[in-house]
Design an enzyme around this catalytic site. Structure first.
Site, PDB file in Angstrom:
ATOM      1  N   CYS A  17     -13.688  27.013  14.173  1.00 31.11           N
ATOM      2  CA  CYS A  17     -15.258  26.560  14.418  1.00 31.11           C
ATOM      3  C   CYS A  17     -15.548  25.642  15.268  1.00 31.11           C
ATOM      4  O   CYS A  17     -16.522  25.874  16.076  1.00 31.11           O
ATOM      5  CB  CYS A  17     -15.709  26.072  13.116  1.00 31.11           C
ATOM      6  SG  CYS A  17     -15.342  27.224  11.596  1.00 31.11           S
ATOM      7  N   HIS A  41     -21.999  21.991  14.013  1.00 30.88           N
ATOM      8  CA  HIS A  41     -21.677  23.257  13.274  1.00 30.88           C
ATOM      9  C   HIS A  41     -22.086  23.637  12.102  1.00 30.88           C
ATOM     10  O   HIS A  41     -22.175  22.696  11.128  1.00 30.88           O
ATOM     11  CB  HIS A  41     -20.114  23.222  13.341  1.00 30.88           C
ATOM     12  CG  HIS A  41     -19.649  24.264  12.484  1.00 30.88           C
ATOM     13  ND1 HIS A  41     -19.758  25.613  12.860  1.00 30.88           N
ATOM     14  CD2 HIS A  41     -18.601  24.323  11.388  1.00 30.88           C
ATOM     15  CE1 HIS A  41     -19.148  26.410  11.879  1.00 30.88           C
ATOM     16  NE2 HIS A  41     -18.497  25.558  11.092  1.00 30.88           N
ATOM     17  N   ASN A  65     -22.281  30.369   8.289  1.00 30.64           N
ATOM     18  CA  ASN A  65     -21.218  29.908   9.026  1.00 30.64           C
ATOM     19  C   ASN A  65     -20.934  30.897   9.977  1.00 30.64           C
ATOM     20  O   ASN A  65     -20.164  31.976   9.671  1.00 30.64           O
ATOM     21  CB  ASN A  65     -20.199  29.270   8.304  1.00 30.64           C
ATOM     22  CG  ASN A  65     -19.037  28.649   8.870  1.00 30.64           C
ATOM     23  OD1 ASN A  65     -18.874  28.799  10.157  1.00 30.64           O
ATOM     24  ND2 ASN A  65     -18.097  27.924   8.255  1.00 30.64           N
TER      25      ASN A  65
HETATM   26  N1  COA Z   1     -21.653  31.515  -7.196  1.00 33.63           N
HETATM   27  C1  COA Z   1     -21.526  30.831  -8.190  1.00 33.63           C
HETATM   28  N2  COA Z   1     -20.536  29.709  -8.631  1.00 33.63           N
HETATM   29  C2  COA Z   1     -19.571  29.617  -7.779  1.00 33.63           C
HETATM   30  C3  COA Z   1     -19.442  30.291  -6.495  1.00 33.63           C
HETATM   31  C4  COA Z   1     -20.538  31.128  -6.188  1.00 33.63           C
HETATM   32  N3  COA Z   1     -20.790  31.894  -5.064  1.00 33.63           N
HETATM   33  N4  COA Z   1     -18.424  29.916  -5.615  1.00 33.63           N
HETATM   34  C5  COA Z   1     -17.768  28.972  -6.585  1.00 33.63           C
HETATM   35  N5  COA Z   1     -18.427  29.049  -7.845  1.00 33.63           N
HETATM   36  C6  COA Z   1     -18.080  28.142  -8.929  1.00 33.63           C
HETATM   37  C7  COA Z   1     -16.604  27.724  -9.233  1.00 33.63           C
HETATM   38  O1  COA Z   1     -15.771  28.872  -9.663  1.00 33.63           O
HETATM   39  C8  COA Z   1     -16.599  26.665  -9.952  1.00 33.63           C
HETATM   40  O2  COA Z   1     -16.477  27.181 -11.139  1.00 33.63           O
HETATM   41  P1  COA Z   1     -15.716  26.098 -12.332  1.00 33.63           P
HETATM   42  O3  COA Z   1     -16.282  25.071 -12.515  1.00 33.63           O
HETATM   43  O4  COA Z   1     -16.163  27.172 -13.556  1.00 33.63           O
HETATM   44  O5  COA Z   1     -14.595  26.300 -12.020  1.00 33.63           O
HETATM   45  C9  COA Z   1     -17.817  25.995  -9.658  1.00 33.63           C
HETATM   46  O6  COA Z   1     -18.848  26.763  -9.090  1.00 33.63           O
HETATM   47  C10 COA Z   1     -17.769  24.685  -9.031  1.00 33.63           C
HETATM   48  O7  COA Z   1     -16.943  24.908  -7.369  1.00 33.63           O
HETATM   49  P2  COA Z   1     -16.733  24.018  -6.375  1.00 33.63           P
HETATM   50  O8  COA Z   1     -15.753  24.674  -5.548  1.00 33.63           O
HETATM   51  O9  COA Z   1     -16.090  22.572  -6.907  1.00 33.63           O
HETATM   52  O10 COA Z   1     -18.119  23.935  -5.625  1.00 33.63           O
HETATM   53  P3  COA Z   1     -18.662  23.207  -4.399  1.00 33.63           P
HETATM   54  O11 COA Z   1     -19.865  22.569  -5.109  1.00 33.63           O
HETATM   55  O12 COA Z   1     -17.518  22.645  -3.967  1.00 33.63           O
HETATM   56  O13 COA Z   1     -18.892  24.404  -3.663  1.00 33.63           O
HETATM   57  C11 COA Z   1     -18.324  25.386  -1.760  1.00 33.63           C
HETATM   58  C12 COA Z   1     -18.336  25.329  -3.202  1.00 33.63           C
HETATM   59  C13 COA Z   1     -17.270  26.437  -1.088  1.00 33.63           C
HETATM   60  C14 COA Z   1     -19.909  25.905  -1.450  1.00 33.63           C
HETATM   61  C15 COA Z   1     -18.235  24.147  -0.943  1.00 33.63           C
HETATM   62  O14 COA Z   1     -16.966  23.310  -1.571  1.00 33.63           O
HETATM   63  C16 COA Z   1     -18.104  24.014   0.362  1.00 33.63           C
HETATM   64  O15 COA Z   1     -19.110  24.565   1.053  1.00 33.63           O
HETATM   65  N6  COA Z   1     -16.963  23.740   1.148  1.00 33.63           N
HETATM   66  C17 COA Z   1     -16.760  23.678   2.450  1.00 33.63           C
HETATM   67  C18 COA Z   1     -16.607  25.112   2.939  1.00 33.63           C
HETATM   68  C19 COA Z   1     -16.611  25.120   4.552  1.00 33.63           C
HETATM   69  O16 COA Z   1     -17.697  24.874   5.055  1.00 33.63           O
HETATM   70  N7  COA Z   1     -15.724  26.074   4.893  1.00 33.63           N
HETATM   71  C20 COA Z   1     -15.799  26.364   6.309  1.00 33.63           C
HETATM   72  C21 COA Z   1     -15.195  25.255   6.988  1.00 33.63           C
HETATM   73  S1  COA Z   1     -15.443  25.462   8.881  1.00 33.63           S
END
Ligand code: COA
Length: 330
Positions: A116, A257, A287
């Protein structure tokens, strides 16, 4: 030692595919909801390129826009530096395909693999080329087809990514104080397993096993990536401001970003920049990795949020981990 600014932005261009994938579209194929996606990420829709559109073609459209605005032709381009996490082929560089499409025959062309922050890393390389006299007109590009490495059966990653390209013509600074005032780039390879594409490279070449395990797609530990992103973006903001000898109060626009609205808010809070001075378009594009900063810059210029003389703080993080920042007088 060379004094800054060494390089300045002379023109921007972007390419955004027409096809839009909305959160509602994901509700039909995954166990997810529009509300969940908006609340956790801020993303409402992302653009997806069709099969016939290559990364080089997206980069070509963006580059032509940037060159037109800078008033240069393909014969003027000395260097094509293309940041991408989704090269069209592993060999040769997508930048070489772009060179051929543009007819920029005298240019040196190569890819920068920094995920990124690829646009910022490429900007740093362009500065070096300009400082050393290797190049005058550099085409700095971020171009991605993340849809090709996204696993659309994995709800935790599928919703995040979109396709796009952005490009800038970067030229020697003109001595009027405008240009890149500071830059900070950093990497930490120990964090690689948090966000990576396990299969399809030399480690685990494409095979039936790779395809069955779907390991040609990105894998991500979302929560850990989130924490690392907030930490590294905060450090990058501090470093760029200190190196430029300016404070957060001096910044007219923070251009981060576009990964996740909550990461953007945490970064702005740490940097001490109010949200009305933060460029946000993650809602429209998701993203787009290395394309995200030039895409945000282009929109901010079009909306009049960036004017000649504006002071900008650019900041990015991504797989590697890689992160970086720059303070730019526009
Ligand atoms: N829709 C519904 N539920 C979802 C989901 C979706 N699209 N994706 C994940 N979940 C669920 C998970 O399975 C989990 O369920 P559980 O509690 O039953 O296990 C719950 O939501 C929480 O998951 P978690 O991963 O802790 O959520 P979060 O608040 O961290 O959000 C992201 C997930 C991916 C949105 C977040 O972690 C994030 O944005 N991370 C950074 C990613 C990023 O920017 N990557 C690129 C880097 S350049």
């Amino acid at each position: 030692m060379t004094t800054r600014p060494i390089a300045r932005f002379a023109g921007l261009g972007v390419a955004v595919p027409e096809k839009i994938l909305t959160n509602t579209d994901f509700e039909k194929i995954l166990d997810t909801s529009h509300e969940w996606i908006v609340e956790r990420t801020g993303i409402r829709e992302r653009h997806i390129a069709d099969e016939d559109t290559s990364v080089a073609m997206l980069a070509e459209q963006a580059s032509k826009g940037a060159m037109a605005r800078a008033g240069i032709g393909p014969e003027d381009v000395d260097a094509i530096i293309l940041g991408t996490a989704t090269p069209d082929r592993l060999l040769p560089a997508t930048a070489c395909d772009l060179q051929a499409l543009l007819g920029a025959d005298k240019a040196v062309a190569f890819d920068v693999s920094a995920a990124c922050p690829g646009f910022l890393y490429s900007l740093g390389v362009a500065e070096g080329f300009i400082a050393s006299g290797l190049a005058q007109n550099c085409l700095v590009v971020g171009a991605e087809k993340l849809s090709t490495i996204t696993d659309y059966t994995d709800r935790s990653t599928a919703i995040l990514f979109g396709d796009a390209a952005g490009a800038a013509v970067v030229q020697p600074a003109e001595g009027d104080g405008r240009g890149v005032l500071s830059m900070f780039l950093r990497s930490d390879g120990k964090l690689a397993p948090l966000l990576y594409r396990p299969g399809g490279g030399a480690c685990d070449p494409i095979s039936t096993k790779v395809v069955e395990e779907r390991s040609q797609y990105m894998k991500m530990a979302g929560r850990e990536v989130f924490k690392a992103a907030v930490r590294t973006m905060a450090q990058a903001c501090d470093e760029a401001l200190t190196r430029a000898g300016v404070s957060a109060d001096d910044i007219d626009l923070l251009v981060p970003h576009q990964a996740n609205i909550r990461i953007l808010e945490a970064t702005a809070k740490h940097a001490g920049v109010p949200m009305d001075k933060v460029m946000v378009n993650v809602d429209r594009y998701g993203n787009t990795s290395s394309a995200s900063i030039p895409l945000a810059l282009d929109q901010a210029v079009a909306e009049g949020r960036i004017k000649q003389g504006s002071l900008l703080l650019l900041v990015a993080f991504g797989a590697g981990f890689t992160w970086g920042s720059a303070v730019v007088r526009w």
